[in-house]
Enzyme design. Structure first.
Site, PDB file in Angstrom:
ATOM      1  NE  ARG A  62      36.801  33.397  39.388  1.00  0.00           N
ATOM      2  CZ  ARG A  62      36.841  33.903  38.159  1.00  0.00           C
ATOM      3  NH1 ARG A  62      37.318  33.184  37.165  1.00  0.00           N
ATOM      4  NH2 ARG A  62      36.437  35.134  37.915  1.00  0.00           N
ATOM      5  CD  GLU A  99      37.808  49.670  32.805  1.00  0.00           C
ATOM      6  OE1 GLU A  99      38.013  48.480  33.071  1.00  0.00           O
ATOM      7  OE2 GLU A  99      38.697  50.504  32.602  1.00  0.00           O
TER       8      GLU A  99
HETATM    9  P1  5GP Z   1      32.671  43.240  40.360  1.00  0.00           P
HETATM   10  O1  5GP Z   1      31.328  43.012  39.767  1.00  0.00           O
HETATM   11  O2  5GP Z   1      32.626  43.241  41.875  1.00  0.00           O
HETATM   12  O3  5GP Z   1      33.355  44.449  39.810  1.00  0.00           O
HETATM   13  O4  5GP Z   1      33.601  42.041  39.911  1.00  0.00           O
HETATM   14  C1  5GP Z   1      33.515  40.810  40.523  1.00  0.00           C
HETATM   15  C2  5GP Z   1      33.317  39.729  39.510  1.00  0.00           C
HETATM   16  O5  5GP Z   1      34.381  39.721  38.590  1.00  0.00           O
HETATM   17  C3  5GP Z   1      33.299  38.380  40.178  1.00  0.00           C
HETATM   18  O6  5GP Z   1      32.328  37.540  39.543  1.00  0.00           O
HETATM   19  C4  5GP Z   1      34.694  37.846  39.975  1.00  0.00           C
HETATM   20  O7  5GP Z   1      34.693  36.471  39.695  1.00  0.00           O
HETATM   21  C5  5GP Z   1      35.238  38.619  38.797  1.00  0.00           C
HETATM   22  N1  5GP Z   1      36.583  39.155  39.052  1.00  0.00           N
HETATM   23  C6  5GP Z   1      36.993  40.422  38.831  1.00  0.00           C
HETATM   24  N2  5GP Z   1      38.274  40.573  39.132  1.00  0.00           N
HETATM   25  C7  5GP Z   1      38.722  39.373  39.567  1.00  0.00           C
HETATM   26  C8  5GP Z   1      40.009  38.891  40.053  1.00  0.00           C
HETATM   27  O8  5GP Z   1      41.018  39.589  40.156  1.00  0.00           O
HETATM   28  N3  5GP Z   1      40.049  37.597  40.429  1.00  0.00           N
HETATM   29  C9  5GP Z   1      38.957  36.790  40.359  1.00  0.00           C
HETATM   30  N4  5GP Z   1      39.113  35.513  40.769  1.00  0.00           N
HETATM   31  N5  5GP Z   1      37.760  37.199  39.903  1.00  0.00           N
HETATM   32  C10 5GP Z   1      37.639  38.488  39.515  1.00  0.00           C
END
Ligand code: 5GP
Length: 175
Positions: A62, A99
């Site tokens: 995205r 996780e």
């Molecule tokens: P992080 O690495 O910060 O834990 O997770 C962020 C990554 O996971 C981003 O690339 C994002 O696209 C995806 N992601 C995790 N949870 C969500 C969510 O609730 N909505 C969206 N659109 N992307 C998420």
């Protein structure tokens, strides 16, 4: 109505996806609605025009959508930060923990030249692991990561704080 509020109300919360107990923030309605898509991109343009950036680096997948439109609007190049195994040329990789288990992001070794000013962008910050790994990758290639940006911050997961604590500036449109 305030532009940030407009975007916030169009983001769709999907309960129990991708698994029970998790609420997924779905940005596809923001892209589908022409007004919120424009307002979203314009908020980023307003923040970054005149910042003497060289490149926008967008995170798979995205981050490609918002990052490439933003790069085009700012007259900048776009480079992808991809999930493992997708890029055809020479790559560098950075691992981060999920996780359960690990994941990694990759970039082409020639995607950034040392000293280039790069904006890193994704759709959402949860734990911050993805953006931190992408930033490390860019820094290994010699980039100056000017800011890490996203549409949505989930502050209760601590990701934006972790990215800030690593010394990077963070900007999100809403939380
Ligand atoms: P992080 O690495 O910060 O834990 O997770 C962020 C990554 O996971 C981003 O690339 C994002 O696209 C995806 N992601 C995790 N949870 C969500 C969510 O609730 N909505 C969206 N659109 N992307 C998420």
């Amino acid at each position: 109505i305030d532009p940030t509020q407009y975007i916030r109300q169009i983001i769709r919360n999907v309960p129990d996806w991708p698994k029970p107990g998790v609420t997924f923030r779905d940005i596809t309605p923001v892209l589908q609605d022409p007004r919120s898509f424009r307002v979203l991109i314009d908020l980023f343009v307003y923040r970054y025009m005149g910042q003497k950036l060289d490149l926008v680096a967008g995170v798979d997948a995205r981050g490609f959508i918002v990052g490439s439109v933003l790069a085009y609007e700012l007259n900048l190049g776009f480079v992808p930060v991809r999930k493992k195994g997708k890029l055809p040329f020479n790559t560098v990789a950075e691992e981060y923990s999920l996780e359960y288990g690990n994941a990694s992001v990759e970039m082409h070794t020639d995607s950034v030249r040392p000293g280039q000013r790069v904006l890193l962008i994704d759709d959402l910050i949860a734990t911050g692991g993805t953006l931190l790994a992408a930033a490390r990758l860019l820094q290994r290639l010699g980039a100056n990561v000017v800011e890490a940006a996203a549409i949505i911050d989930l502050p209760e997961l601590g990701g934006s704080k972790a990215v800030t604590d690593s010394g990077l500036s963070v900007y999100t449109v809403c939380s």
